[in-house]
Design a protein around this motif. Structure first.
Motif, PDB file in Angstrom:
ATOM      1  N   LEU A 115      -3.292  -5.185   8.735  1.00  0.00           N
ATOM      2  CA  LEU A 115      -2.661  -5.856   9.875  1.00  0.00           C
ATOM      3  C   LEU A 115      -1.884  -4.832  10.716  1.00  0.00           C
ATOM      4  O   LEU A 115      -1.060  -4.092  10.195  1.00  0.00           O
ATOM      5  CB  LEU A 115      -1.720  -6.948   9.354  1.00  0.00           C
ATOM      6  CG  LEU A 115      -1.226  -7.973  10.361  1.00  0.00           C
ATOM      7  CD1 LEU A 115      -2.394  -8.743  10.971  1.00  0.00           C
ATOM      8  CD2 LEU A 115      -0.246  -8.944   9.703  1.00  0.00           C
ATOM      9  N   PRO A 159      -0.777  -4.999   2.314  1.00  0.00           N
ATOM     10  CA  PRO A 159      -0.254  -4.460   3.573  1.00  0.00           C
ATOM     11  C   PRO A 159       0.565  -3.194   3.355  1.00  0.00           C
ATOM     12  O   PRO A 159       1.381  -3.117   2.432  1.00  0.00           O
ATOM     13  CB  PRO A 159       0.651  -5.586   4.102  1.00  0.00           C
ATOM     14  CG  PRO A 159       1.046  -6.350   2.880  1.00  0.00           C
ATOM     15  CD  PRO A 159      -0.068  -6.207   1.883  1.00  0.00           C
ATOM     16  N   GLY A 160       0.348  -2.209   4.187  1.00  0.00           N
ATOM     17  CA  GLY A 160       1.152  -0.992   4.144  1.00  0.00           C
ATOM     18  C   GLY A 160       1.926  -0.882   5.443  1.00  0.00           C
ATOM     19  O   GLY A 160       3.135  -1.055   5.512  1.00  0.00           O
ATOM     20  N   PHE A 180      -3.400   4.816  -4.924  1.00  0.00           N
ATOM     21  CA  PHE A 180      -4.644   5.543  -4.644  1.00  0.00           C
ATOM     22  C   PHE A 180      -4.687   6.884  -5.344  1.00  0.00           C
ATOM     23  O   PHE A 180      -5.572   7.695  -5.100  1.00  0.00           O
ATOM     24  CB  PHE A 180      -4.756   5.760  -3.124  1.00  0.00           C
ATOM     25  CG  PHE A 180      -6.088   5.351  -2.556  1.00  0.00           C
ATOM     26  CD1 PHE A 180      -6.359   4.035  -2.265  1.00  0.00           C
ATOM     27  CD2 PHE A 180      -7.077   6.296  -2.311  1.00  0.00           C
ATOM     28  CE1 PHE A 180      -7.574   3.653  -1.738  1.00  0.00           C
ATOM     29  CE2 PHE A 180      -8.316   5.926  -1.790  1.00  0.00           C
ATOM     30  CZ  PHE A 180      -8.561   4.598  -1.503  1.00  0.00           C
ATOM     31  N   LYS A 213       0.584   4.307  -0.065  1.00  0.00           N
ATOM     32  CA  LYS A 213       0.291   5.494   0.758  1.00  0.00           C
ATOM     33  C   LYS A 213       1.025   5.461   2.096  1.00  0.00           C
ATOM     34  O   LYS A 213       1.245   6.491   2.711  1.00  0.00           O
ATOM     35  CB  LYS A 213      -1.219   5.606   0.993  1.00  0.00           C
ATOM     36  CG  LYS A 213      -1.781   4.570   1.951  1.00  0.00           C
ATOM     37  CD  LYS A 213      -3.224   4.249   1.683  1.00  0.00           C
ATOM     38  CE  LYS A 213      -3.285   3.318   0.485  1.00  0.00           C
ATOM     39  NZ  LYS A 213      -4.603   2.843   0.146  1.00  0.00           N
ATOM     40  N   GLY A 232     -10.052  -1.922   7.088  1.00  0.00           N
ATOM     41  CA  GLY A 232      -9.545  -0.895   8.000  1.00  0.00           C
ATOM     42  C   GLY A 232      -8.070  -1.094   8.260  1.00  0.00           C
ATOM     43  O   GLY A 232      -7.444  -1.969   7.662  1.00  0.00           O
ATOM     44  N   ARG A 276     -14.985  -2.732  -5.458  1.00  0.00           N
ATOM     45  CA  ARG A 276     -14.695  -2.732  -4.029  1.00  0.00           C
ATOM     46  C   ARG A 276     -15.989  -3.049  -3.300  1.00  0.00           C
ATOM     47  O   ARG A 276     -16.976  -2.307  -3.412  1.00  0.00           O
ATOM     48  CB  ARG A 276     -14.136  -1.391  -3.574  1.00  0.00           C
ATOM     49  CG  ARG A 276     -13.957  -1.351  -2.077  1.00  0.00           C
ATOM     50  CD  ARG A 276     -12.772  -0.589  -1.668  1.00  0.00           C
ATOM     51  NE  ARG A 276     -12.723  -0.408  -0.228  1.00  0.00           N
ATOM     52  CZ  ARG A 276     -11.844   0.350   0.388  1.00  0.00           C
ATOM     53  NH1 ARG A 276     -10.946   1.005  -0.314  1.00  0.00           N
ATOM     54  NH2 ARG A 276     -11.834   0.457   1.704  1.00  0.00           N
ATOM     55  N   HIS A 329     -12.470  -6.662  -4.565  1.00  0.00           N
ATOM     56  CA  HIS A 329     -11.572  -5.982  -3.643  1.00  0.00           C
ATOM     57  C   HIS A 329     -12.316  -5.609  -2.363  1.00  0.00           C
ATOM     58  O   HIS A 329     -13.492  -5.253  -2.426  1.00  0.00           O
ATOM     59  CB  HIS A 329     -11.049  -4.706  -4.333  1.00  0.00           C
ATOM     60  CG  HIS A 329     -10.139  -3.872  -3.500  1.00  0.00           C
ATOM     61  ND1 HIS A 329     -10.201  -2.496  -3.512  1.00  0.00           N
ATOM     62  CD2 HIS A 329      -9.144  -4.193  -2.635  1.00  0.00           C
ATOM     63  CE1 HIS A 329      -9.269  -2.013  -2.696  1.00  0.00           C
ATOM     64  NE2 HIS A 329      -8.618  -3.018  -2.153  1.00  0.00           N
ATOM     65  N   ALA A 343       0.860  -1.192   0.000  1.00  0.00           N
ATOM     66  CA  ALA A 343       0.000   0.000   0.000  1.00  0.00           C
ATOM     67  C   ALA A 343       0.893   1.238   0.000  1.00  0.00           C
ATOM     68  O   ALA A 343       1.409   1.657   1.040  1.00  0.00           O
ATOM     69  CB  ALA A 343      -0.917  -0.009   1.223  1.00  0.00           C
ATOM     70  N   GLY A 373      -7.181  -6.410   0.707  1.00  0.00           N
ATOM     71  CA  GLY A 373      -6.760  -5.145   1.309  1.00  0.00           C
ATOM     72  C   GLY A 373      -5.654  -5.325   2.334  1.00  0.00           C
ATOM     73  O   GLY A 373      -5.028  -6.383   2.436  1.00  0.00           O
ATOM     74  N   GLY A 374      -5.431  -4.271   3.109  1.00  0.00           N
ATOM     75  CA  GLY A 374      -4.380  -4.318   4.133  1.00  0.00           C
ATOM     76  C   GLY A 374      -5.002  -4.330   5.514  1.00  0.00           C
ATOM     77  O   GLY A 374      -6.122  -4.802   5.679  1.00  0.00           O
ATOM     78  N   ARG A 400       0.353  11.439  13.195  1.00  0.00           N
ATOM     79  CA  ARG A 400      -0.478  10.370  13.762  1.00  0.00           C
ATOM     80  C   ARG A 400      -0.945  10.629  15.201  1.00  0.00           C
ATOM     81  O   ARG A 400      -2.133  10.453  15.496  1.00  0.00           O
ATOM     82  CB  ARG A 400       0.230   9.013  13.664  1.00  0.00           C
ATOM     83  CG  ARG A 400       0.601   8.612  12.228  1.00  0.00           C
ATOM     84  CD  ARG A 400       0.938   7.141  12.096  1.00  0.00           C
ATOM     85  NE  ARG A 400      -0.229   6.317  12.323  1.00  0.00           N
ATOM     86  CZ  ARG A 400      -0.483   5.675  13.424  1.00  0.00           C
ATOM     87  NH1 ARG A 400       0.372   5.707  14.414  1.00  0.00           N
ATOM     88  NH2 ARG A 400      -1.594   4.978  13.561  1.00  0.00           N
ATOM     89  N   MET A 413       2.458  11.515   5.356  1.00  0.00           N
ATOM     90  CA  MET A 413       1.398  12.429   5.799  1.00  0.00           C
ATOM     91  C   MET A 413       1.972  13.740   6.327  1.00  0.00           C
ATOM     92  O   MET A 413       1.248  14.533   6.926  1.00  0.00           O
ATOM     93  CB  MET A 413       0.543  11.761   6.893  1.00  0.00           C
ATOM     94  CG  MET A 413      -0.290  10.602   6.381  1.00  0.00           C
ATOM     95  SD  MET A 413      -1.307   9.873   7.689  1.00  0.00           S
ATOM     96  CE  MET A 413      -2.686  11.016   7.744  1.00  0.00           C
TER      97      MET A 413
HETATM   98  N1  LLP Z   1      -5.543  -0.953   0.953  1.00  0.00           N
HETATM   99  C1  LLP Z   1      -6.399   0.077   0.987  1.00  0.00           C
HETATM  100  C2  LLP Z   1      -7.458   0.155  -0.013  1.00  0.00           C
HETATM  101  C3  LLP Z   1      -6.263   1.071   1.961  1.00  0.00           C
HETATM  102  O1  LLP Z   1      -7.113   2.097   1.989  1.00  0.00           O
HETATM  103  C4  LLP Z   1      -5.218   0.982   2.906  1.00  0.00           C
HETATM  104  C5  LLP Z   1      -5.042   2.006   3.939  1.00  0.00           C
HETATM  105  C6  LLP Z   1      -4.339  -0.121   2.835  1.00  0.00           C
HETATM  106  C7  LLP Z   1      -4.542  -1.069   1.846  1.00  0.00           C
HETATM  107  C8  LLP Z   1      -3.187  -0.299   3.777  1.00  0.00           C
HETATM  108  O2  LLP Z   1      -3.603  -0.487   5.072  1.00  0.00           O
HETATM  109  P1  LLP Z   1      -2.521  -0.877   6.199  1.00  0.00           P
HETATM  110  O3  LLP Z   1      -1.978  -2.252   5.885  1.00  0.00           O
HETATM  111  O4  LLP Z   1      -1.444   0.129   6.142  1.00  0.00           O
HETATM  112  O5  LLP Z   1      -3.275  -0.847   7.451  1.00  0.00           O
HETATM  113  N2  LLP Z   1      -3.156   7.200   8.108  1.00  0.00           N
HETATM  114  C9  LLP Z   1      -3.688   6.168   8.969  1.00  0.00           C
HETATM  115  C10 LLP Z   1      -3.951   4.885   8.207  1.00  0.00           C
HETATM  116  C11 LLP Z   1      -4.832   5.081   7.007  1.00  0.00           C
HETATM  117  C12 LLP Z   1      -5.033   3.826   6.210  1.00  0.00           C
HETATM  118  C13 LLP Z   1      -5.661   4.126   4.900  1.00  0.00           C
HETATM  119  N3  LLP Z   1      -5.818   2.991   4.051  1.00  0.00           N
HETATM  120  C14 LLP Z   1      -2.761   5.964  10.141  1.00  0.00           C
HETATM  121  O6  LLP Z   1      -1.742   6.655  10.229  1.00  0.00           O
HETATM  122  O7  LLP Z   1      -3.030   5.132  11.003  1.00  0.00           O
END
Ligand code: LLP
Length: 433
Positions: A244, A288-289, A86, A65, A205, A153, A201, A63, A241-242, A325, A389
């Motif tokens: 974890l 995963p991001g 995104f 972002k 969260g 989605r 998809h 991910a 999605g992500g 954050r 961010m």
């Molecule tokens: N896929 C999609 C479609 C998403 O919207 C996101 C995160 C991910 C994957 C990755 O999710 P992760 O594995 O990183 O949880 N700025 C916030 C988190 C926002 C997440 C947005 N979407 C923070 O700092 O906690």
């Protein structure tokens, strides 16, 4: 404190891999993000390997972002990662980083015609978030006479234990199409000339510290997969999605974060069984991001002054302009005094940034060794949603990022200058001399 693998303490100093953080702060200045590249590579390999124990067809899409530095995208591309992108900026970073278009998924709930056109042009699959968007894609592909592979989605409508601002698969979320409306969406897509529905998809969260919600979402999605297969959709991928989470709390009351092994043990049997029941064999995609990069990075920030009033404030040079954050989600990040890393705690301190807002607090009421001006504080687990961010609020240039790999340490992004702050400013004619 339970340190992440990328950190250690030697002779009273905090080290990131082979690099002494105190030396890094001196050499490169502060604030400074410091990333351990080896940690990210190991994370990717581990995540992919554990999923592949259950099915051959796995694609890990990073991910972007979470941390869109093109250097890190290149690191992950070399390991075989694709990306969840995104925006056109993230799409460009992923392509420039060497990720092939077929490993990318263009996500988003509010895409512009330019986003859609560029993704179609580049041969990237699109996760479609509404029927309106689908119809726009139909028009654009007809004009371009070019096919596009899409997925929808799906909003699985489940509650997840995380901060409400980052729970995305709940009933009132802006993301996705509810499962009960999705069949009609696929039916409409199937009838389109250049649109090929091949995927599905979801993303429930972020920073989720339990694996059950992922397994429940997988069950919902696989039921939909079975239904759309009956409709005639040939599913090539299902993307979960992500989300974890990572253990931000590392001291007393440490977070008990699930591992990718826990995730796979909960989700993969549901996926495999769902595929068997539906008689399909799509690839398992995951995005995963945070888990990939969160623990790889620390933020180093220098103490400008210490103020003892009703509580003791440690005024540092990084605020929510650099790491938002804590201010945005009340997130907890551990802090360590990098030059006194094994000294005994001597008081309770609140670490605050230089921004002109009361909410500019990085860490509240923490027990730390005696802190003084000039000390270097490390904010842990800053690799995900840290630099990506950050902003220039209060006209403060964004800081530098350093990459550590074995015994090599180099910049991967220079600090912005004051000239960078005004680079895009244009004076209207009546303001020009
Ligand atoms: N896929 C999609 C479609 C998403 O919207 C996101 C995160 C991910 C994957 C990755 O999710 P992760 O594995 O990183 O949880 N700025 C916030 C988190 C926002 C997440 C947005 N979407 C923070 O700092 O906690």
């Amino acid at each position: 404190m339970n340190l992440p693998d990328s950190l250690s303490i030697k002779n009273g100093h905090l080290f990131c891999g082979s690099a002494d953080c105190v030396g890094l702060a001196e050499k490169f200045g502060t604030p400074l993000y410091v990333t351990n590249e080896n940690h990210i590579v190991e994370n990717f390999k581990r995540y992919e390997a554990v999923l592949k124990k259950y099915t051959d067809k796995v694609q890990v899409l990073y991910a972007a972002k979470a941390n869109e530095n093109p250097v890190l995208i290149q690191t992950l591309a070399r390991e075989g990662a694709g990306a969840d992108v995104f925006s056109l900026g993230e799409m460009k970073a992923a392509l420039d980083g060497g990720m092939p278009p077929e490993k990318l998924l263009f996500n988003g709930s509010s895409k512009t015609p330019e986003d859609l056109r560029s993704a179609i042009e580049a041969g990237i699959k699109i996760s479609v978030d509404s029927v309106d968007e689908l119809r726009q894609i139909d028009e654009i592909t007809k004009e371009m006479k070019k096919t596009v592979k899409i997925g929808f989605r799906v909003n699985p409508e489940i509650n997840v234990p995380t901060h409400p601002k980052i729970a995305t698969g709940i009933k009132n979320s802006k993301f996705g199409i509810p499962a009960e409306m999705i069949i009609d969406s696929y039916r409409e897509a199937l009838a389109m000339e250049y649109v090929i529905p091949v995927g599905m998809h979801c993303h429930i969260g972020s920073q989720i510290l339990e694996v059950e919600p992922f397994a429940i979402a997988c069950g919902v999605i696989m039921n939909v997969a079975a239904e759309i297969t009956k409709l005639g959709v040939k599913l090539e991928f299902v993307d979960f999605g992500g989300g974890l989470g990572i253990p931000y709390r590392r001291g007393k009351n440490a977070d008990n974060a699930p591992t990718p092994e826990d995730y796979a043990a909960a989700v993969m049997p549901v996926f495999v069984e769902g595929c068997r029941k539906a008689g399909i064999s799509p690839a398992f995609w995951v995005e995963p991001g945070r888990w990939m990069v969160g623990e790889s990075t620390i933020l180093l920030t220098k103490v400008n002054s210490v103020k003892k009033v009703h509580k003791t404030f440690v005024n540092v040079d990084a605020g929510f302009n650099i790491l938002i954050r804590p201010a945005m989600y009340d997130s907890y990040h551990e802090v360590i005094v990098a030059n006194k890393a094994d000294a005994k705690d001597a008081g309770v301190y609140t670490v605050t940034g230089p921004i002109c807002e009361t909410g500019d607090i990085l860490a509240e009421d923490r027990e730390l060794p005696e802190v003084a001006a000039g000390d270097v504080i490390a904010v842990l687990d800053a690799g995900a949603y840290g630099y990506s961010m950050s902003s220039q609020y209060n006209s403060r240039p964004r800081c530098a990022e350093v990459l550590v790999n074995g015994d090599k340490v180099e910049l991967m992004r220079r600090a912005e200058t004051y000239e960078d702050l005004t680079r895009a400013v244009v004076y209207p004619s009546w303001h020009r001399k």
